[in-house]
Design a protein around this motif. Structure first.
Motif, PDB file in Angstrom:
ATOM      1  N   GLY A   1     -38.774  27.934 -74.929  1.00 57.13           N
ATOM      2  CA  GLY A   1     -39.909  27.024 -74.935  1.00 57.13           C
ATOM      3  C   GLY A   1     -39.584  25.611 -74.522  1.00 57.13           C
ATOM      4  O   GLY A   1     -40.315  24.677 -74.871  1.00 57.13           O
ATOM      5  N   ILE A   2     -38.507  25.416 -73.758  1.00 57.09           N
ATOM      6  CA  ILE A   2     -38.165  24.076 -73.272  1.00 57.09           C
ATOM      7  C   ILE A   2     -39.211  23.667 -72.241  1.00 57.09           C
ATOM      8  O   ILE A   2     -39.452  24.396 -71.276  1.00 57.09           O
ATOM      9  CB  ILE A   2     -36.759  24.047 -72.634  1.00 57.09           C
ATOM     10  CG1 ILE A   2     -35.727  24.704 -73.564  1.00 57.09           C
ATOM     11  CG2 ILE A   2     -36.359  22.613 -72.303  1.00 57.09           C
ATOM     12  CD1 ILE A   2     -35.655  24.116 -74.934  1.00 57.09           C
ATOM     13  N   PRO A   3     -39.851  22.526 -72.396  1.00 57.85           N
ATOM     14  CA  PRO A   3     -40.991  22.172 -71.549  1.00 57.85           C
ATOM     15  C   PRO A   3     -40.673  21.796 -70.109  1.00 57.85           C
ATOM     16  O   PRO A   3     -41.562  21.849 -69.255  1.00 57.85           O
ATOM     17  CB  PRO A   3     -41.638  20.987 -72.276  1.00 57.85           C
ATOM     18  CG  PRO A   3     -40.554  20.424 -73.131  1.00 57.85           C
ATOM     19  CD  PRO A   3     -39.681  21.579 -73.517  1.00 57.85           C
ATOM     20  N   LYS A   4     -39.436  21.414 -69.798  1.00 62.40           N
ATOM     21  CA  LYS A   4     -39.146  20.961 -68.432  1.00 62.40           C
ATOM     22  C   LYS A   4     -37.765  21.439 -67.984  1.00 62.40           C
ATOM     23  O   LYS A   4     -36.808  21.433 -68.757  1.00 62.40           O
ATOM     24  CB  LYS A   4     -39.225  19.439 -68.335  1.00 62.40           C
ATOM     25  CG  LYS A   4     -38.872  18.874 -66.966  1.00 62.40           C
ATOM     26  CD  LYS A   4     -39.372  17.454 -66.774  1.00 62.40           C
ATOM     27  CE  LYS A   4     -40.860  17.438 -66.559  1.00 62.40           C
ATOM     28  NZ  LYS A   4     -41.368  16.119 -66.081  1.00 62.40           N
ATOM     29  N   PHE A   5     -37.685  21.839 -66.695  1.00 69.07           N
ATOM     30  CA  PHE A   5     -36.398  22.228 -66.106  1.00 69.07           C
ATOM     31  C   PHE A   5     -36.250  21.496 -64.778  1.00 69.07           C
ATOM     32  O   PHE A   5     -37.165  21.471 -63.945  1.00 69.07           O
ATOM     33  CB  PHE A   5     -36.343  23.738 -65.869  1.00 69.07           C
ATOM     34  CG  PHE A   5     -34.951  24.260 -65.645  1.00 69.07           C
ATOM     35  CD1 PHE A   5     -34.250  24.894 -66.669  1.00 69.07           C
ATOM     36  CD2 PHE A   5     -34.319  24.115 -64.414  1.00 69.07           C
ATOM     37  CE1 PHE A   5     -32.959  25.367 -66.476  1.00 69.07           C
ATOM     38  CE2 PHE A   5     -33.030  24.576 -64.205  1.00 69.07           C
ATOM     39  CZ  PHE A   5     -32.355  25.216 -65.238  1.00 69.07           C
ATOM     40  N   ILE A   6     -35.065  20.906 -64.589  1.00 67.84           N
ATOM     41  CA  ILE A   6     -34.762  20.134 -63.380  1.00 67.84           C
ATOM     42  C   ILE A   6     -33.554  20.756 -62.689  1.00 67.84           C
ATOM     43  O   ILE A   6     -32.525  20.990 -63.326  1.00 67.84           O
ATOM     44  CB  ILE A   6     -34.466  18.662 -63.725  1.00 67.84           C
ATOM     45  CG1 ILE A   6     -35.661  18.049 -64.468  1.00 67.84           C
ATOM     46  CG2 ILE A   6     -34.142  17.855 -62.468  1.00 67.84           C
ATOM     47  CD1 ILE A   6     -35.390  16.687 -65.054  1.00 67.84           C
ATOM     48  N   LEU A   7     -33.680  21.019 -61.407  1.00 67.29           N
ATOM     49  CA  LEU A   7     -32.607  21.646 -60.629  1.00 67.29           C
ATOM     50  C   LEU A   7     -32.113  20.704 -59.542  1.00 67.29           C
ATOM     51  O   LEU A   7     -32.912  20.149 -58.773  1.00 67.29           O
ATOM     52  CB  LEU A   7     -33.117  22.935 -59.986  1.00 67.29           C
ATOM     53  CG  LEU A   7     -32.146  23.650 -59.038  1.00 67.29           C
ATOM     54  CD1 LEU A   7     -30.997  24.279 -59.820  1.00 67.29           C
ATOM     55  CD2 LEU A   7     -32.880  24.713 -58.217  1.00 67.29           C
ATOM     56  N   ILE A   8     -30.803  20.520 -59.459  1.00 68.06           N
ATOM     57  CA  ILE A   8     -30.208  19.785 -58.347  1.00 68.06           C
ATOM     58  C   ILE A   8     -29.943  20.814 -57.251  1.00 68.06           C
ATOM     59  O   ILE A   8     -29.059  21.660 -57.366  1.00 68.06           O
ATOM     60  CB  ILE A   8     -28.893  19.083 -58.742  1.00 68.06           C
ATOM     61  CG1 ILE A   8     -29.094  18.240 -59.999  1.00 68.06           C
ATOM     62  CG2 ILE A   8     -28.396  18.225 -57.574  1.00 68.06           C
ATOM     63  CD1 ILE A   8     -30.134  17.164 -59.880  1.00 68.06           C
ATOM     64  N   SER A   9     -30.720  20.742 -56.189  1.00 66.83           N
ATOM     65  CA  SER A   9     -30.620  21.731 -55.115  1.00 66.83           C
ATOM     66  C   SER A   9     -29.967  21.119 -53.881  1.00 66.83           C
ATOM     67  O   SER A   9     -29.059  20.299 -54.018  1.00 66.83           O
ATOM     68  CB  SER A   9     -32.017  22.302 -54.804  1.00 66.83           C
ATOM     69  OG  SER A   9     -31.920  23.406 -53.938  1.00 66.83           O
ATOM     70  N   VAL A  10     -30.450  21.477 -52.688  1.00 69.62           N
ATOM     71  CA  VAL A  10     -29.742  21.098 -51.476  1.00 69.62           C
ATOM     72  C   VAL A  10     -30.699  20.944 -50.298  1.00 69.62           C
ATOM     73  O   VAL A  10     -31.631  21.717 -50.128  1.00 69.62           O
ATOM     74  CB  VAL A  10     -28.661  22.156 -51.149  1.00 69.62           C
ATOM     75  CG1 VAL A  10     -29.235  23.538 -51.127  1.00 69.62           C
ATOM     76  CG2 VAL A  10     -27.931  21.848 -49.861  1.00 69.62           C
ATOM     77  N   HIS A  11     -30.481  19.914 -49.505  1.00 68.60           N
ATOM     78  CA  HIS A  11     -31.232  19.649 -48.284  1.00 68.60           C
ATOM     79  C   HIS A  11     -30.829  20.676 -47.220  1.00 68.60           C
ATOM     80  O   HIS A  11     -29.670  21.097 -47.185  1.00 68.60           O
ATOM     81  CB  HIS A  11     -30.910  18.226 -47.820  1.00 68.60           C
ATOM     82  CG  HIS A  11     -31.643  17.790 -46.603  1.00 68.60           C
ATOM     83  ND1 HIS A  11     -33.012  17.703 -46.542  1.00 68.60           N
ATOM     84  CD2 HIS A  11     -31.185  17.409 -45.374  1.00 68.60           C
ATOM     85  CE1 HIS A  11     -33.373  17.276 -45.341  1.00 68.60           C
ATOM     86  NE2 HIS A  11     -32.286  17.094 -44.619  1.00 68.60           N
TER      87      HIS A  11
END
Length: 303
Positions: free
Chosen positions: A169-179
């Protein structure tokens, strides 16, 4: 954490104000409450109202705000990008927990002592220990290797983390992706890019209104490797300035295949970190963000 990035649609709505919750009062008091929604962040506000009662005694209204205490879990927090995120979060008063294979870094800076360091592997993590009470998770997981290794660490590891966060139930997920650097499709089919895209899809499907995908290019800063510091900023910073200054001249070339290998501006690791903080604190910050939008997001909180 590697620093290559990709293509994308972007969502960057303006910041929203947090709503204050007001205790029950007589109807005559609600006019004051509705006009003072900016009294938040845990501040108690009192207002004198005359002629409210028959004996003309003044009345007070206590406005008590709902304060959201942030607790950020950083996957890969002891790495180059992860440690910058931990440091930025600590500077903003955010509680930080890091999960990484190496656990606590060797850095002797004071911010390190303010982070809870948990050694572990995402595939075998005790999520009850890691995610309890978290309000956001950011993943910096990624790397190079064989095709299978890149699919596993860039894709499968992040998918596992996204699903764990969703289940808790964590409200937010942030991913460091790639150009994507305008690379041709046959190069984008490598395990590195397909893994990252799989992770992005998982974030955006499980968190359609709160998932954040950052797609930086080459990330520069002071990077520690085996006890040695590599000054990537000596290369990245001047290149970023040159490309920014010549953008009007180079823009027509951006449509050429693989052109961004030369034209995509580098990004400071601190900009990436503060863009993450923006994502943690702003509920209207979600979607996919390009290099320039990462810098804009960082500027909002980098003060």
């Amino acid at each position: 954490m590697s620093s290559l990035s990709s293509f994308a649609a972007i969502s960057r709505p303006p910041s929203s104000l947090k709503r204050a919750s007001f205790p029950s009062r007589q109807s005559s008091h609600f006019a004051f409450a509705s006009q003072n929604r900016l009294c938040r962040f845990g501040i108690k506000c009192s207002y004198a109202e005359s002629s409210v009662t028959e004996d003309s005694k003044s009345a007070t209204i206590d406005v008590v705000a709902d304060v959201k205490t942030e607790r950020l879990v950083v996957l890969g927090g002891s790495g180059f990008v992860g440690s910058a995120i931990c440091k930025a979060a600590v500077s903003k008063g955010i509680e930080v927990i890091s999960l990484s294979r190496s656990g606590r870094p060797t850095d002797s800076s004071s911010w390190v002592d303010q982070v809870t360091w948990i050694p572990g592997d995402v595939f075998y993590a005790n999520w009850d220990e890691v995610l309890v009470g978290a309000t956001a998770v950011v993943s910096t997981l990624g790397g190079f290797g064989s095709e299978e290794q890149m699919k596993r660490i860039n894709g499968e590891a992040n998918v596992v983390a996204v699903n764990a966060a969703k289940d808790f139930g964590i409200p937010k997920f942030i991913l460091i992706s790639v150009h994507d650097y305008n690379l041709p499709s046959f190069l984008l089919s490598s395990g590195y890019f397909t893994g990252k895209r799989k992770a992005e899809s998982e974030v955006l499907s499980k968190y359609p209104n709160s998932g954040v995908v950052l797609r930086p290019g080459f990330i520069y800063g002071r990077r520690r490797v085996d006890g040695f510091e590599i000054p990537l900023d000596l290369i990245g910073e001047p290149v970023e300035r040159i490309l920014s200054a010549t953008e009007s001249f180079t823009r027509p070339l951006s449509s050429l295949p693989a052109s961004d290998l030369l034209l995509a501006p580098p990004v400071s690791v601190d900009d990436v970190a503060f863009a993450v903080i923006n994502g943690v604190t702003d509920d209207d910050f979600f979607g996919i963000f390009t290099i320039e939008q990462i810098k804009e997001a960082a500027a909002k909180v980098r003060v």
